[in-house]
Design an enzyme around this catalytic site. Structure first.
Site, PDB file in Angstrom:
ATOM      1  N   ALA A   1       0.835  -1.209   0.000  1.00 43.52           N
ATOM      2  CA  ALA A   1       0.000   0.000   0.000  1.00 43.52           C
ATOM      3  C   ALA A   1       0.866   1.254   0.000  1.00 43.52           C
ATOM      4  O   ALA A   1       0.591   2.228  -0.703  1.00 43.52           O
ATOM      5  CB  ALA A   1      -0.932  -0.008   1.211  1.00 43.52           C
ATOM      6  N   ASP A  18       2.448   1.602  -3.407  1.00 44.27           N
ATOM      7  CA  ASP A  18       1.449   2.086  -4.366  1.00 44.27           C
ATOM      8  C   ASP A  18       1.267   3.590  -4.252  1.00 44.27           C
ATOM      9  O   ASP A  18       1.093   4.290  -5.252  1.00 44.27           O
ATOM     10  CB  ASP A  18       0.103   1.391  -4.134  1.00 44.27           C
ATOM     11  CG  ASP A  18       0.078  -0.032  -4.668  1.00 44.27           C
ATOM     12  OD1 ASP A  18       0.925  -0.359  -5.527  1.00 44.27           O
ATOM     13  OD2 ASP A  18      -0.772  -0.810  -4.215  1.00 44.27           O
ATOM     14  N   SER A  25       1.043  -4.826 -16.986  1.00 49.43           N
ATOM     15  CA  SER A  25       0.371  -4.504 -15.718  1.00 49.43           C
ATOM     16  C   SER A  25      -0.603  -3.366 -15.989  1.00 49.43           C
ATOM     17  O   SER A  25      -0.593  -2.767 -17.065  1.00 49.43           O
ATOM     18  CB  SER A  25       1.388  -4.119 -14.649  1.00 49.43           C
ATOM     19  OG  SER A  25       2.117  -2.993 -15.061  1.00 49.43           O
ATOM     20  N   LEU A  26      -1.448  -3.083 -15.012  1.00 50.65           N
ATOM     21  CA  LEU A  26      -2.499  -2.085 -15.195  1.00 50.65           C
ATOM     22  C   LEU A  26      -2.187  -0.798 -14.442  1.00 50.65           C
ATOM     23  O   LEU A  26      -1.555  -0.816 -13.385  1.00 50.65           O
ATOM     24  CB  LEU A  26      -3.847  -2.638 -14.705  1.00 50.65           C
ATOM     25  CG  LEU A  26      -4.322  -3.935 -15.358  1.00 50.65           C
ATOM     26  CD1 LEU A  26      -5.673  -4.339 -14.775  1.00 50.65           C
ATOM     27  CD2 LEU A  26      -4.406  -3.799 -16.864  1.00 50.65           C
ATOM     28  N   LYS A  29      -9.275  -7.956  -7.994  1.00 50.10           N
ATOM     29  CA  LYS A  29      -7.827  -7.988  -8.252  1.00 50.10           C
ATOM     30  C   LYS A  29      -7.167  -8.796  -7.138  1.00 50.10           C
ATOM     31  O   LYS A  29      -7.124  -8.363  -5.992  1.00 50.10           O
ATOM     32  CB  LYS A  29      -7.257  -6.573  -8.301  1.00 50.10           C
ATOM     33  CG  LYS A  29      -5.784  -6.511  -8.656  1.00 50.10           C
ATOM     34  CD  LYS A  29      -5.316  -5.061  -8.733  1.00 50.10           C
ATOM     35  CE  LYS A  29      -3.839  -4.978  -9.086  1.00 50.10           C
ATOM     36  NZ  LYS A  29      -2.972  -5.560  -8.025  1.00 50.10           N
ATOM     37  N   ARG A  33       5.580 -13.793 -14.738  1.00 53.79           N
ATOM     38  CA  ARG A  33       5.549 -12.554 -15.505  1.00 53.79           C
ATOM     39  C   ARG A  33       6.943 -11.961 -15.706  1.00 53.79           C
ATOM     40  O   ARG A  33       7.252 -11.428 -16.761  1.00 53.79           O
ATOM     41  CB  ARG A  33       4.664 -11.500 -14.810  1.00 53.79           C
ATOM     42  CG  ARG A  33       4.680 -10.162 -15.549  1.00 53.79           C
ATOM     43  CD  ARG A  33       3.521  -9.269 -15.195  1.00 53.79           C
ATOM     44  NE  ARG A  33       3.435  -8.973 -13.777  1.00 53.79           N
ATOM     45  CZ  ARG A  33       2.397  -8.343 -13.218  1.00 53.79           C
ATOM     46  NH1 ARG A  33       1.383  -7.984 -13.969  1.00 53.79           N
ATOM     47  NH2 ARG A  33       2.384  -8.094 -11.930  1.00 53.79           N
ATOM     48  N   LYS A  91     -12.288  -3.387 -17.125  1.00 52.49           N
ATOM     49  CA  LYS A  91     -11.854  -3.447 -18.517  1.00 52.49           C
ATOM     50  C   LYS A  91     -13.002  -3.076 -19.447  1.00 52.49           C
ATOM     51  O   LYS A  91     -14.178  -3.265 -19.105  1.00 52.49           O
ATOM     52  CB  LYS A  91     -11.388  -4.864 -18.889  1.00 52.49           C
ATOM     53  CG  LYS A  91     -10.201  -5.381 -18.114  1.00 52.49           C
ATOM     54  CD  LYS A  91      -9.838  -6.792 -18.585  1.00 52.49           C
ATOM     55  CE  LYS A  91      -8.624  -7.348 -17.847  1.00 52.49           C
ATOM     56  NZ  LYS A  91      -8.286  -8.716 -18.300  1.00 52.49           N
ATOM     57  N   LYS A 132      -7.779   0.685  -6.877  1.00 53.63           N
ATOM     58  CA  LYS A 132      -7.200   0.215  -5.616  1.00 53.63           C
ATOM     59  C   LYS A 132      -8.112   0.608  -4.457  1.00 53.63           C
ATOM     60  O   LYS A 132      -8.470   1.778  -4.312  1.00 53.63           O
ATOM     61  CB  LYS A 132      -5.797   0.801  -5.416  1.00 53.63           C
ATOM     62  CG  LYS A 132      -4.806   0.470  -6.521  1.00 53.63           C
ATOM     63  CD  LYS A 132      -4.612  -1.018  -6.744  1.00 53.63           C
ATOM     64  CE  LYS A 132      -3.776  -1.684  -5.681  1.00 53.63           C
ATOM     65  NZ  LYS A 132      -2.340  -1.473  -5.825  1.00 53.63           N
TER      66      LYS A 132
END
Length: 661
Positions: free
Chosen positions: A35, A38, A83-84, A115, A136, A283, A307
């Protein structure tokens, strides 16, 4: 922030984020919470958006993840594992929609899914046979972890689908399984695992597949890359049909309003899910439109990750002020740049005492990680020293006390960590606070004068202002000063004060430098005690009568845990201040000064009557003063200045006529 300042901040953010990403994604170690990371990444994204000329190819916003370990064979992905981009509010979601609709027109439907917080992995099948699993990695090159993934019970080793099939998903450990694994660790005398995400990632990167087999790993599919079906909704249906497990939380919506409702539902519901999650993926459902929008940097335009409110976040310390609580204790408070933590905006955090400031080495200007202790009280968890501005000085507690409270002396009793006002006991401070709370300028509680307050405190019946509302007639009547009737009258007066005018209640709190007029200004400016409690320094400065010293005093008072607890207790006991809009009152917008001695009433009563009619009452003559109200022996400096500015002076008779007496 100018360009030079932004560039310096961006360089420091990149360095810290890259260090975090290397430890987290390559070494499976965590140097801070996800967190908090982020929050730093979001700040970097916003800065680069404001100064696009400062974006460089090596910025963390332009990459997906760290380099793969050398333990396993490196594999190049057929299609990059992207990634988003993160979004944190409904406004950002709507902004994403508007930007896309400018490019492709109205969007017909949206696809959403939870997610998951796990290890992203791609599974490959040829003519139905499972042949390879690839992490990934950096999005272009991952690691071959086929043997470990083969041990996951819910990964099909064969599917009924011809040709090449690529399924992507998250490898996770369910919360229940994680608790059981940790119980076994503790029983065996081993150190418990830190969190499910790190354990899942570490298990997949074990060279011995037998270790992975013991970890209760699960693969939750989130994308079908090949075959490429028309919509994301159809892809999920095909995944389940083929034998893959999905989250079970995927949905298709026709409007973004429905999407936002789903976000709110999942935000409340997510704690009941079997796995950890930190957000929701949104999406564009039509995959033709999704692919047409393409990729910007390393993220697709057609999807975002919302988030959920973080339990931790980062922000900067704007100032450190010291609050004097109702027991005389001096508590330091960090004034912060507003940041959302656990769903609410945090503007200040307690630093507890001088020792805690020294332990954290928190300084004005520092970037800090904020969390909520018990999801209620904001606390400073850590200082991110790599982001410390040049010239930030250690906080000098003694000097700050002297600067903020020059008229007081403080001492730190032996064996204690708290500085206290010297020479005054907590009982003495409590008695003065109660007297002021009940005084005429405040709540005007009849029967609660100095002698009765002293009797109640000495009898240990009142230990805080809130205790006044817990008193009962039978208990008060036992005190020598009270008969049954006087005890009943006192309790009735106290109970009658439960719905005071907001300005009177603010006055009664006894905030330093906040007198009756400033309290009136604050009541008009914010309209409720809750909004005042959340006020920023900038918002306070916009009000008349509120300068730097007053603003700091207000911020410090509402950041003190004791004071917040008092407000919560009062509310629970039914004390509800009422704001009365005064814009319609006859003296609204007018400003008066009372000087000299009035025969009909005291000065405070006269000022209260003016305020009750909507007027502002000040102590200094300015060009905005409407009139001077003069009694016997008025102040010469005030009358002279009023005369020089052409401001009229009203006699007591004219004043009484003005207020309707």
């Amino acid at each position: 922030m100018n360009k030079a300042e932004a560039e310096a901040r961006i360089l420091k953010l990149r360095e810290l984020i890259n260090d975090y990403r290397y430890h987290y994604h390559v070494l499976d170690e965590s140097i801070m919470s996800e967190a908090a990371a982020d929050s730093l990444k979001h700040e970097l994204v916003l800065l680069e958006k404001e100064f696009p000329e400062l974006v460089t190819p090596d910025s963390p916003t332009q990459r997906v993840a760290g380099k793969p370990l050398d333990k396993f064979t490196k594999v190049t992905h057929r299609d990059r594992m992207i990634s988003l981009a993160d979004v944190f509010s409904a406004d950002e979601v709507r902004g994403w929609v508007q930007a896309n609709e400018k490019m492709v027109g109205p969007i017909q439907s949206y696809f959403t899914d939870i997610k998951m917080d796990g290890l992203a992995c791609a599974l490959h099948y040829e003519d139905g046979l499972f042949i390879q699993a690839v992490t990934r990695g950096d999005g272009l090159v991952g690691e071959d972890v086929t043997m470990n993934v083969r041990t996951i019970e819910n990964v099909p080793l064969r599917i009924d689908e011809p040709g090449h099939v690529e399924v992507r998903g998250e490898i996770v450990i369910f919360k229940k399984d994680f608790e059981e694994l940790n119980a076994k660790q503790v029983k065996a005398g081993e150190k418990p695992f830190a969190n499910p995400r790190n354990l899942a990632a570490g298990s997949i990167r074990q060279l011995d597949p037998r270790i992975a087999a013991k970890r209760q790993l699960k693969f939750i599919a989130y994308d079908l890359v090949e075959p490429n079906l028309p919509t994301h909704g159809e892809a999920y249906a095909k995944l389940r049909e083929t034998g893959f497990r999905t989250s079970g939380e995927d949905k298709v919506f026709r409007s973004i309003d429905e999407v936002l409702q789903e976000i709110k539902r999942l935000e409340d519901y997510r704690q009941t899910l079997p796995f950890n999650t930190d957000g929701m993926v949104v999406k564009i459902n039509d995959r033709v439109v999704y692919q047409k929008l393409g990729i910007v940097g390393k993220t697709p335009r057609g999807a975002v990750a919302f988030k959920f409110p973080a339990e931790e976040s980062t922000t900067r310390v704007k100032d450190i002020v010291i609050s004097i609580g109702r027991t005389g204790a001096a508590t330091p408070v960090a004034i912060l740049e507003p940041v959302v933590v656990a769903g609410s905006t945090v503007r200040h955090a307690s630093l507890h005492n001088a020792d805690e400031i020294a332990r954290l080495d928190v300084r004005i200007g520092d970037t800090v990680i904020i969390y909520k202790a018990g999801d209620i009280i904001p606390q400073v968890k850590e200082v991110l020293t790599p982001l410390r501005p040049i010239g930030a000085e250690p906080f000098d507690y003694a000097a700050a006390l002297k600067k903020q409270y020059p008229e007081l002396e403080f001492e730190r009793p032996e064996g204690e960590v708290v500085y206290r006002v010297k020479g005054e006991s907590s009982d003495f401070i409590l008695k003065r606070a109660l007297e002021y709370y009940a005084s005429k300028p405040a709540l005007n509680i009849d029967g609660l004068g100095e002698k009765n307050v002293e009797a109640l405190v000495n009898a240990n019946m009142v230990k805080s202002i809130a205790d006044l509302y817990r008193l009962e007639v039978k208990d008060v009547a036992k005190l020598g000063r009270f008969a049954r009737l006087s005890a009943k009258n006192l309790i009735n007066s106290i109970q009658a004060s439960k719905t005071p005018p907001l300005n009177k209640f603010i006055t009664a709190l006894g905030i330093r430098h906040v007198g009756a007029q400033t309290a009136n200004t604050l009541a008009k400016g914010f309209g409720s005690i809750e909004k005042l409690a959340q006020a920023t320094e900038e918002e306070l400065h916009q009000l008349p009568d509120v300068g730097q010293i007053v603003a700091e005093s207000i911020l410090a008072w509402f950041a003190d845990e004791d004071n917040l607890e008092l407000l919560a207790e009062l509310k629970e006991l039914g004390v509800e201040p009422v704001y009365q809009d005064q814009s319609h009152l006859p003296l609204s917008g007018k400003s008066y000064i009372v000087t000299g001695t009035l025969e009909s009433m005291g000065r405070e009563e006269a000022e209260d009557k003016l305020r009750a009619l909507g007027a502002t009452v000040t102590s200094s003559v300015t060009k905005n003063t409407t009139a001077l109200i003069t009694g016997a022996k008025p102040g010469k400096s005030k009358t002279d200045k009023a005369a020089s500015l052409g401001i009229p002076a009203l006699s007591e008779a004219e004043f009484l006529q003005l207020i309707g007496i």
